[in-house]
Design a protein around this motif. Structure first.
Motif, short mmCIF file in Angstrom:
data_model
loop_
_atom_site.label_atom_id
_atom_site.label_comp_id
_atom_site.label_asym_id
_atom_site.label_seq_id
_atom_site.Cartn_x
_atom_site.Cartn_y
_atom_site.Cartn_z
N UNK A 92 0.91 -1.18 -0.07
CA UNK A 92 0.07 0.15 0.03
C UNK A 92 0.89 1.34 0.05
N UNK A 93 1.84 1.10 0.82
CA UNK A 93 2.82 2.51 0.90
C UNK A 93 3.45 2.64 -0.56
N UNK A 94 4.13 1.60 -0.91
CA UNK A 94 4.45 1.75 -2.36
C UNK A 94 3.65 2.27 -3.38
N UNK A 95 2.40 1.92 -3.44
CA UNK A 95 1.25 2.35 -4.28
C UNK A 95 1.12 3.89 -4.21
N UNK A 96 0.83 4.30 -2.79
CA UNK A 96 0.72 5.56 -2.28
C UNK A 96 1.90 6.34 -2.71
N UNK A 97 3.02 6.36 -2.59
CA UNK A 97 4.14 6.78 -3.14
C UNK A 97 4.10 7.27 -4.54
N UNK A 98 3.82 6.43 -5.48
CA UNK A 98 3.82 6.52 -7.00
C UNK A 98 2.62 7.31 -7.43
N UNK A 99 1.60 6.91 -6.46
CA UNK A 99 0.32 7.87 -6.95
C UNK A 99 0.54 9.32 -6.58
N UNK A 100 1.09 9.61 -5.13
CA UNK A 100 1.27 11.03 -5.01
C UNK A 100 2.38 11.66 -5.76
N UNK A 101 3.28 11.08 -6.15
CA UNK A 101 4.47 11.51 -6.84
C UNK A 101 3.91 11.84 -8.44
N UNK A 102 3.05 11.02 -8.75
CA UNK A 102 2.15 11.29 -10.10
C UNK A 102 1.53 12.51 -10.01
N UNK A 103 0.40 12.60 -9.01
CA UNK A 103 -0.59 13.62 -8.93
C UNK A 103 0.26 15.15 -8.70
N UNK A 104 1.36 14.96 -7.71
CA UNK A 104 2.00 16.18 -7.32
C UNK A 104 2.93 16.82 -8.33
#
Length: 203
Positions: A92-104
Motif C-alpha cells: 500500500x505504501x508503495x502504491x501511495x508513493x507513486x500515486x502521490x508522486x504522479x499527482x503532485x
C-alpha cells in the motif's frame, strides 16, 4: 464533447512509463470498488475497456486510456483504489508513493476526479485524499457516483453530507454509470479543460 475513439495505452508505475506527448491528463482517484472503471466505460461509451472487478485493489498501477474526442486528444488515468485492498502495508505504501508522486508532479494533469459513493459519507481515506489534493493546490472535482441507487429526492441530503464531511463548499457532480445521470455535465467539465489544438491523434 463526443468521444470518437478510446483505447488502453499502458499501465505505469513511474515517470519513465508516462506518455511524453504532453496531451492533457485527467486522473481518477477513489476507494477500491467505488466505480471508477464503470465511470470510464460510461464516459467513453464502451462496456469493458476499463475492467471492473469484484476484487478490491485489483488495479495496482496507473492505467492510461488514450481518448480521441472531437475537441482534442487527452488521457484518462485510473489510479489504484485506496481503502479496501487486501494487500500488505508495504505494498500500500508503495502504491501511495507513486500515486502521490504522479499527482503532485505531473505537468499535463489538468483535473483530478475524486469518485465517492453517493450512498455513504466520505471515509477517512476519502477525506485524507481530498485534503491532500487541496494542500497540493490541484484542480479537483468530486463525483458522487451510483446515484441510481438513491431516490432522486434524497440526492440533496446525500451530497450535503459529502460536502460537510469534506468541508467543501462545492457541490459534487451527481453521476450514475448505470443510467447515465450526470454524463453530459461530466463531459462539459472535461471539455472546458481540454483545449482544442491542432495536433496529431494519439497513436
Amino acid at each position: 464533447m463526443q468521444i470518437k475513439k478510446a483505447s488502453f495505452l499502458r499501465g505505469a508505475v513511474g515517470p519513465s512509463q508516462y506518455p511524453d506527448d504532453g496531451f492533457p491528463e485527467i486522473a481518477l482517484v477513489g476507494r477500491s470498488n467505488v466505480g471508477k472503471s464503470s465511470l470510464i466505460n460510461r464516459l467513453i461509451n464502451r462496456k469493458n475497456l476499463a475492467r471492473t472487478s469484484a476484487q478490491p485493489g485489483k488495479t495496482q498501477q496507473l492505467n492510461y486510456y488514450a481518448i480521441q474526442s472531437d475537441i482534442a486528444p487527452f488521457y484518462l488515468v485510473d489510479c489504484p483504489g485506496y481503502g479496501y485492498a487486501r494487500v500488505s502495508r508495504t505494498e500500500k505504501e508503495k502504491w501511495q508513493a507513486f500515486i502521490e508522486k504522479y499527482l503532485a508532479n505531473r505537468v499535463p494533469l489538468v483535473l483530478v476526479l475524486q469518485v465517492i459513493d453517493i450512498r455513504h459519507e466520505p471515509s477517512k481515506d476519502d477525506i485524507a485524499m481530498f485534503n491532500w489534493l487541496m494542500d497540493q493546490d490541484l484542480p479537483v472535482a468530486v463525483v458522487a457516483t451510483k446515484a441510481d441507487k438513491v431516490p432522486k429526492g434524497k440526492w440533496q441530503a446525500h451530497t450535503s453530507k459529502i460536502m460537510r464531511a469534506l468541508d467543501s463548499p462545492k457541490k459534487p457532480l451527481i453521476f450514475s454509470a448505470e443510467s447515465g445521470i450526470g454524463l453530459d455535465q461530466l463531459k462539459d467539465l472535461i471539455e472546458e479543460l481540454v483545449e482544442p489544438e491542432e495536433v496529431e491523434d494519439i497513436e
